[in-house]
Design an enzyme around this catalytic site. Structure first.
Site, mmCIF file in Angstrom:
data_model
loop_
_atom_site.group_PDB
_atom_site.id
_atom_site.type_symbol
_atom_site.label_atom_id
_atom_site.label_comp_id
_atom_site.label_asym_id
_atom_site.label_seq_id
_atom_site.Cartn_x
_atom_site.Cartn_y
_atom_site.Cartn_z
ATOM 1 N N ASP A 135 -69.422 -1.588 33.957
ATOM 2 C CA ASP A 135 -68.037 -1.441 34.417
ATOM 3 C C ASP A 135 -67.952 -0.821 35.812
ATOM 4 O O ASP A 135 -66.875 -0.384 36.240
ATOM 5 C CB ASP A 135 -67.213 -0.613 33.423
ATOM 6 C CG ASP A 135 -65.710 -0.881 33.530
ATOM 7 O OD1 ASP A 135 -65.350 -2.004 33.919
ATOM 8 O OD2 ASP A 135 -64.909 0.031 33.242
ATOM 9 N N ASP A 175 -67.165 -8.627 31.343
ATOM 10 C CA ASP A 175 -66.825 -8.200 32.713
ATOM 11 C C ASP A 175 -68.019 -8.162 33.665
ATOM 12 O O ASP A 175 -67.835 -7.980 34.873
ATOM 13 C CB ASP A 175 -66.152 -6.818 32.731
ATOM 14 C CG ASP A 175 -64.755 -6.830 32.133
ATOM 15 O OD1 ASP A 175 -64.212 -7.931 31.928
ATOM 16 O OD2 ASP A 175 -64.216 -5.747 31.856
ATOM 17 N N ASP A 316 -58.077 0.888 26.292
ATOM 18 C CA ASP A 316 -58.752 0.327 27.461
ATOM 19 C C ASP A 316 -59.257 1.421 28.394
ATOM 20 O O ASP A 316 -60.068 1.152 29.282
ATOM 21 C CB ASP A 316 -57.797 -0.576 28.248
ATOM 22 C CG ASP A 316 -57.438 -1.844 27.491
ATOM 23 O OD1 ASP A 316 -58.300 -2.371 26.764
ATOM 24 O OD2 ASP A 316 -56.289 -2.307 27.627
#
Length: 341
Positions: A135, A175, A316
């Site tokens: 991330d 991601d 999230d």
């Protein structure tokens, strides 16, 4: 002139011990041969009968999910408890992270999921989420160092291959590809993902790498990033809309665009929280969202099926009032399921 008969050569007598030994060797060879052939036949049978996910595919509703844990605790108001109980019964992808399932424990986690799959007559769906620089330092920052990541994904692959009778869906590092250009780590991530694919792949195992979503990168740009990873054609396809809220129809169209650009690759689409569609550009705990269509509801020649990949009710990140990323958020769970109760 008549020839005299040729003298007969004396017959050599084979010692009985050698006869017995030869027989034993032959029997052992036969047994070993049968075992080898049997193994080959079994592997061939499994390969021929291994079918990719499709409409109607049911995945495990894991009893170790955070929704199930919240349901068992009974904490929260009436709506929050009801939401946890309902969500705990929904087939949802289990996220393997090194924080919760480290190298020495991840085998047992997968073995337990496989046992649940057999009991539920279902498939396993796991998201592997432990990439180095995961991330890129954002809400879900973390991940393993490169050496540990290789060991972890190898252990995951060994455990999945051990459950050869179960269909396994692997969503590999959500991601990771869509973020790679902004993180400045395209080549590093390509190496990590290539190694992870080789470590995890196996019979009856379908790997989907990150494909972002329709409102992130244009299809041509996303296809270029995927190609740069060097994992095609060793994976089944891409996972779209993971942890996001885009409309299902938009994701199907995006999947077809990517497939055309990538030579026919397939896709799965996350519909866990897109029941109310997107909230503009907001992606981190937007309000007013709803759970989407159950997994296994839709599919076509490109999209194998839709799935619930992001566990509904998990935050999230620390935004819009939410707790840390991945934590159970009772208020969000109640809001997402308000039309289900």
């Amino acid at each position: 002139m008549a020839r005299s008969p040729r003298p007969r050569r004396p017959r050599r007598r084979v010692p009985r011990a050698l006869i017995v030994a030869g027989a034993i060797v032959a029997v052992v060879a036969l047994i070993v041969g049968i075992g080898v052939v049997g193994s080959l036949v079994t592997n061939l049978f499994q390969t021929l009968w291994a079918k990719p996910p499709a409409v109607g595919t049911r995945i495990v509703a894991p009893d170790e999910s955070k929704a199930a844990q919240a349901a068992r605790s009974g904490e929260g108001d009436t709506d929050q408890v009801a939401a946890a109980q309902w969500l705990s019964t929904q087939p949802t992808t289990y996220w393997l992270t090194p924080e919760l399932d480290p190298i020495d424990e991840v085998w047992d986690r997968i073995a337990h999921l496989a046992a649940e799959a057999r009991d539920q007559k279902a498939s396993i769906s796991v998201a592997v989420y432990g990439l180095p620089d995961r991330d890129c330092g954002n809400h879900s920052a973390g991940g393993l160092d490169p050496t540990s990541y290789a060991q972890w994904t190898k252990r995951i692959g060994d455990a999945l291959r051990n459950a050869s009778d179960i269909q396994k869906i692997v969503v590999l590092e959500p991601d990771s590809i869509a973020l790679s250009s902004s993180c400045g780590s395209v080549s590093d991530r390509a190496g990590y993902l290539q190694q992870a694919v080789q470590n995890i792949r196996g019979t009856n195992t379908w790997i989907y790498v990150d494909g972002g979503h329709s409102a992130w990168h244009p299809a041509a740009e996303m296809a270029s990033l995927i190609q740069a990873m060097g994992v095609l054609p060793d994976v089944r396809g891409v996972a779209l809309n993971v942890s996001n809220y885009q409309d299902t129809a938009a994701e199907f169209a995006y999947a077809h665009e990517l497939s055309d650009l990538l030579g026919g690759t397939h896709a799965v689409v996350d519909t866990s929280r897109n029941g109310a569609g997107p909230a503009g550009s907001e992606w981190c705990n937007p309000s007013g969202r709803l759970v989407g269509s159950p997994g296994g509801s839709y599919g076509d020649g490109v999209v194998d099926t839709n799935l619930w990949i992001k566990p509904a009710g998990e935050s999230d990140g620390e935004c819009n009032g939410g707790p840390v990323a991945g934590a159970w958020w009772p208020a969000a769970a109640a809001e997402l399921t308000r039309e289900q109760r």
